[in-house]
Design an enzyme around this catalytic site. Structure first.
Site, PDB file in Angstrom:
ATOM      1  N   ASP A 112       0.839  -1.198   0.000  1.00 47.13           N
ATOM      2  CA  ASP A 112       0.000   0.000   0.000  1.00 47.13           C
ATOM      3  C   ASP A 112       0.877   1.253   0.000  1.00 47.13           C
ATOM      4  OD1 ASP A 112      -2.187  -1.672   0.237  1.00 47.13           O
ATOM      5  OD2 ASP A 112      -2.602  -1.181   2.328  1.00 47.13           O
ATOM      6  N   ARG A 163      -1.195  -0.814  -8.719  1.00 41.78           N
ATOM      7  CA  ARG A 163      -2.591  -0.522  -8.364  1.00 41.78           C
ATOM      8  C   ARG A 163      -2.737   1.007  -8.426  1.00 41.78           C
ATOM      9  NH1 ARG A 163      -3.589  -1.091  -2.212  1.00 41.78           N
ATOM     10  NH2 ARG A 163      -3.588  -3.315  -2.609  1.00 41.78           N
ATOM     11  N   LYS A 166      -6.889   6.912  -6.169  1.00 44.20           N
ATOM     12  CA  LYS A 166      -6.850   8.389  -6.156  1.00 44.20           C
ATOM     13  C   LYS A 166      -5.917   8.900  -5.057  1.00 44.20           C
ATOM     14  CE  LYS A 166     -11.425   9.206  -8.086  1.00 44.20           C
ATOM     15  NZ  LYS A 166     -12.720   9.879  -7.917  1.00 44.20           N
ATOM     16  N   GLY A 167      -5.875   8.216  -3.906  1.00 50.96           N
ATOM     17  CA  GLY A 167      -5.054   8.669  -2.782  1.00 50.96           C
ATOM     18  C   GLY A 167      -5.937   9.073  -1.613  1.00 50.96           C
TER      19      GLY A 167
HETATM   20  C1  LIG Z   1      -8.460  -1.675  -3.546  1.00 51.85           C
HETATM   21  C2  LIG Z   1      -8.092  -0.314  -3.058  1.00 51.85           C
HETATM   22  C3  LIG Z   1      -6.862  -0.111  -2.469  1.00 51.85           C
HETATM   23  C4  LIG Z   1      -6.489   1.158  -2.044  1.00 51.85           C
HETATM   24  N1  LIG Z   1      -5.213   1.362  -1.573  1.00 51.85           N
HETATM   25  C5  LIG Z   1      -4.823   2.619  -1.258  1.00 51.85           C
HETATM   26  C6  LIG Z   1      -3.479   2.902  -0.907  1.00 51.85           C
HETATM   27  O1  LIG Z   1      -2.607   2.026  -0.862  1.00 51.85           O
HETATM   28  N2  LIG Z   1      -3.146   4.187  -0.615  1.00 51.85           N
HETATM   29  C7  LIG Z   1      -4.067   5.203  -0.667  1.00 51.85           C
HETATM   30  O2  LIG Z   1      -3.703   6.354  -0.424  1.00 51.85           O
HETATM   31  N3  LIG Z   1      -5.349   4.947  -0.977  1.00 51.85           N
HETATM   32  C8  LIG Z   1      -5.742   3.695  -1.279  1.00 51.85           C
HETATM   33  N4  LIG Z   1      -7.051   3.466  -1.626  1.00 51.85           N
HETATM   34  C9  LIG Z   1      -8.085   4.512  -1.375  1.00 51.85           C
HETATM   35  C10 LIG Z   1      -8.205   5.483  -2.533  1.00 51.85           C
HETATM   36  O3  LIG Z   1      -7.036   6.243  -2.642  1.00 51.85           O
HETATM   37  C11 LIG Z   1      -9.399   6.412  -2.330  1.00 51.85           C
HETATM   38  O4  LIG Z   1      -9.238   7.155  -1.159  1.00 51.85           O
HETATM   39  C12 LIG Z   1     -10.743   5.694  -2.266  1.00 51.85           C
HETATM   40  O5  LIG Z   1     -10.771   4.586  -3.109  1.00 51.85           O
HETATM   41  C13 LIG Z   1     -11.877   6.635  -2.710  1.00 51.85           C
HETATM   42  O6  LIG Z   1     -11.671   7.038  -4.033  1.00 51.85           O
HETATM   43  P1  LIG Z   1     -12.586   6.556  -5.270  1.00 51.85           P
HETATM   44  O7  LIG Z   1     -11.672   6.271  -6.411  1.00 51.85           O
HETATM   45  O8  LIG Z   1     -13.458   5.469  -4.859  1.00 51.85           O
HETATM   46  O9  LIG Z   1     -13.369   7.856  -5.709  1.00 51.85           O
HETATM   47  P2  LIG Z   1     -14.269   8.910  -4.933  1.00 51.85           P
HETATM   48  O10 LIG Z   1     -14.459  10.035  -5.876  1.00 51.85           O
HETATM   49  O11 LIG Z   1     -13.684   9.229  -3.581  1.00 51.85           O
HETATM   50  O12 LIG Z   1     -15.614   8.130  -4.700  1.00 51.85           O
HETATM   51  C14 LIG Z   1     -16.442   7.730  -5.777  1.00 51.85           C
HETATM   52  C15 LIG Z   1     -17.698   7.070  -5.234  1.00 51.85           C
HETATM   53  O13 LIG Z   1     -17.327   5.867  -4.558  1.00 51.85           O
HETATM   54  C16 LIG Z   1     -18.112   5.673  -3.395  1.00 51.85           C
HETATM   55  N5  LIG Z   1     -17.193   5.760  -2.220  1.00 51.85           N
HETATM   56  C17 LIG Z   1     -15.890   6.110  -2.224  1.00 51.85           C
HETATM   57  N6  LIG Z   1     -15.368   6.033  -0.982  1.00 51.85           N
HETATM   58  C18 LIG Z   1     -16.373   5.634  -0.186  1.00 51.85           C
HETATM   59  C19 LIG Z   1     -16.493   5.370   1.209  1.00 51.85           C
HETATM   60  N7  LIG Z   1     -15.438   5.502   2.022  1.00 51.85           N
HETATM   61  N8  LIG Z   1     -17.687   4.969   1.696  1.00 51.85           N
HETATM   62  C20 LIG Z   1     -18.764   4.817   0.892  1.00 51.85           C
HETATM   63  N9  LIG Z   1     -18.724   5.058  -0.452  1.00 51.85           N
HETATM   64  C21 LIG Z   1     -17.548   5.460  -0.977  1.00 51.85           C
HETATM   65  C22 LIG Z   1     -19.119   6.790  -3.387  1.00 51.85           C
HETATM   66  O14 LIG Z   1     -20.242   6.320  -4.065  1.00 51.85           O
HETATM   67  C23 LIG Z   1     -18.416   7.879  -4.177  1.00 51.85           C
HETATM   68  O15 LIG Z   1     -19.305   8.793  -4.763  1.00 51.85           O
HETATM   69  C24 LIG Z   1      -7.424   2.232  -2.124  1.00 51.85           C
HETATM   70  C25 LIG Z   1      -8.654   2.019  -2.723  1.00 51.85           C
HETATM   71  C26 LIG Z   1      -8.993   0.792  -3.199  1.00 51.85           C
HETATM   72  C27 LIG Z   1     -10.313   0.618  -3.874  1.00 51.85           C
END
Ligand SMILES: Cc1cc2nc3c(=O)[nH]c(=O)nc-3n(C[C@H](O)[C@H](O)[C@H](O)COP(=O)(O)OP(=O)(O)OC[C@H]3O[C@@H](n4cnc5c(N)ncnc54)[C@H](O)[C@@H]3O)c2cc1C
Length: 286
Positions: A112, A163, A166-167
């Site tokens: 991660d 992977r 967004k962060g």
């Molecule tokens: C498999 C995986 C591994 C990850 N590993 C890391 C990592 O190593 N380092 C890191 O910094 N980040 C990591 N992340 C988190 C990532 O960076 C984002 O903070 C997170 O995925 C939210 O971004 P999004 O792309 O879903 O878009 P967003 O624009 O944040 O969300 C899009 C839509 O997704 C849904 N959603 C998103 N988050 C949530 C929530 N918490 N609860 C409910 N609904 C939600 C909502 O419907 C929202 O409108 C990871 C995410 C995933 C999926």
């Protein structure tokens, strides 16, 4: 607080449970729905090297259990959980022990990405692991960081799977795009770069417009479905998860378990303020 029954109820939407057995149970249920998993033993920023060694041992036990249950799963860890803040060499040794075990079991360790204070050191460890155990490690790149395109080019040249997310950390404007629109645009650019130059990229997002853009790109470019995967977090957008699997694409869910849920849970709340409302309603009902 992390161990109380009330907190267990509150976190169960995002966390599989407290024990390895809870995590493995979720993986088994997912595999019935043809969903892959990556198991995360919750924890970060350990305070001493004994705790780091305990994290390593917990992950080794997780790999053995995954193998014993014949489940197709990787593990995901944070380097600060393996001692990065205390001793880089001890951290590297801990990670190497795990990646070596993953190699024997023909699976992969996903490292991660934490806050930008750790990006260089994390990518250095990933590169070392790739050179010692090629094909058994995955890096994470955050689309909100300005540096990410350059990082993807380096990782892709070394055939390191990435992977793309967004962060999830609060970053200063000197290193990261502050606005969501810019992050989303950069995500799409980096995604296309990974599809053309990357090795088995993982598109990690619950953002419907990003997932749809990925699906369009895959269809237009006639990309083979075995050459990439989607990833999402356990408990988020189950509807979108089902759509991806129904279209015949690989989906891997990030499944956290353990007692140290607090920072993970707070990041999930921060991502979506509506989650607070959901929690408040449940608390009133309890
Ligand atoms: C498999 C995986 C591994 C990850 N590993 C890391 C990592 O190593 N380092 C890191 O910094 N980040 C990591 N992340 C988190 C990532 O960076 C984002 O903070 C997170 O995925 C939210 O971004 P999004 O792309 O879903 O878009 P967003 O624009 O944040 O969300 C899009 C839509 O997704 C849904 N959603 C998103 N988050 C949530 C929530 N918490 N609860 C409910 N609904 C939600 C909502 O419907 C929202 O409108 C990871 C995410 C995933 C999926």
């Amino acid at each position: 607080m992390e161990n109380s029954a009330a907190s267990r109820k509150m976190t169960s939407r995002f966390v599989a449970g407290r024990t390895l057995a809870d995590g493995v149970n979720v993986l088994k249920n997912l595999s019935k729905d043809k969903i892959l998993g990556t198991l995360d033993y919750l924890g970060e920023n350990v305070k001493n090297l004994d705790e780091a060694a305990q994290s390593r041992d917990s992950y080794l036990a997780a790999l053995h259990q995954i193998r014993a249950e014949k489940i197709s799963a990787t593990v995901s860890l944070k380097l600060t959980q393996f001692g990065l803040d205390l001793s880089e060499s001890a951290c590297r040794d801990n990670v190497a022990a795990l990646v070596s075990c993953a190699q024997q079991m023909d699976t992969r360790v996903e490292i991660d990405m934490e806050s930008s204070a750790y990006t260089d050191r994390t990518l250095a460890v990933v590169r070392e692991m790739q050179s010692a155990f090629p094909g058994h490690v995955r890096a994470v790149i955050q689309a909100y960081l300005f540096r990410s395109e350059a990082d993807i080019k380096v990782l892709s040249a070394l055939a390191i799977p990435v992977r793309l997310c967004k962060g999830a950390y609060r970053e200063p404007a000197e290193v990261a795009f502050p606005g969501k629109a810019d992050v989303d645009e950069n995500y799409l650019r980096l995604m296309r770069l990974l599809f053309s130059e990357g090795n088995y990229p993982a598109i990690a997002s619950h953002d419907e417009s990003i997932v749809q853009a990925a699906l369009r790109h895959i269809q237009e470019q006639k990309l083979d479905a075995t050459r990439f995967e989607f990833q999402m977090l356990y408990g988020i957008r189950r509807d979108l998860q089902r759509q991806i699997v129904a279209k015949g694409y690989r989906l891997r869910l990030y499944v956290p378990y353990g007692d140290a849920w607090y920072p993970y849970f707070m990041r999930r709340l921060a991502e979506r303020p509506a989650n607070l409302l959901f929690l408040a309603k449940n608390a009133l009902r309890a």
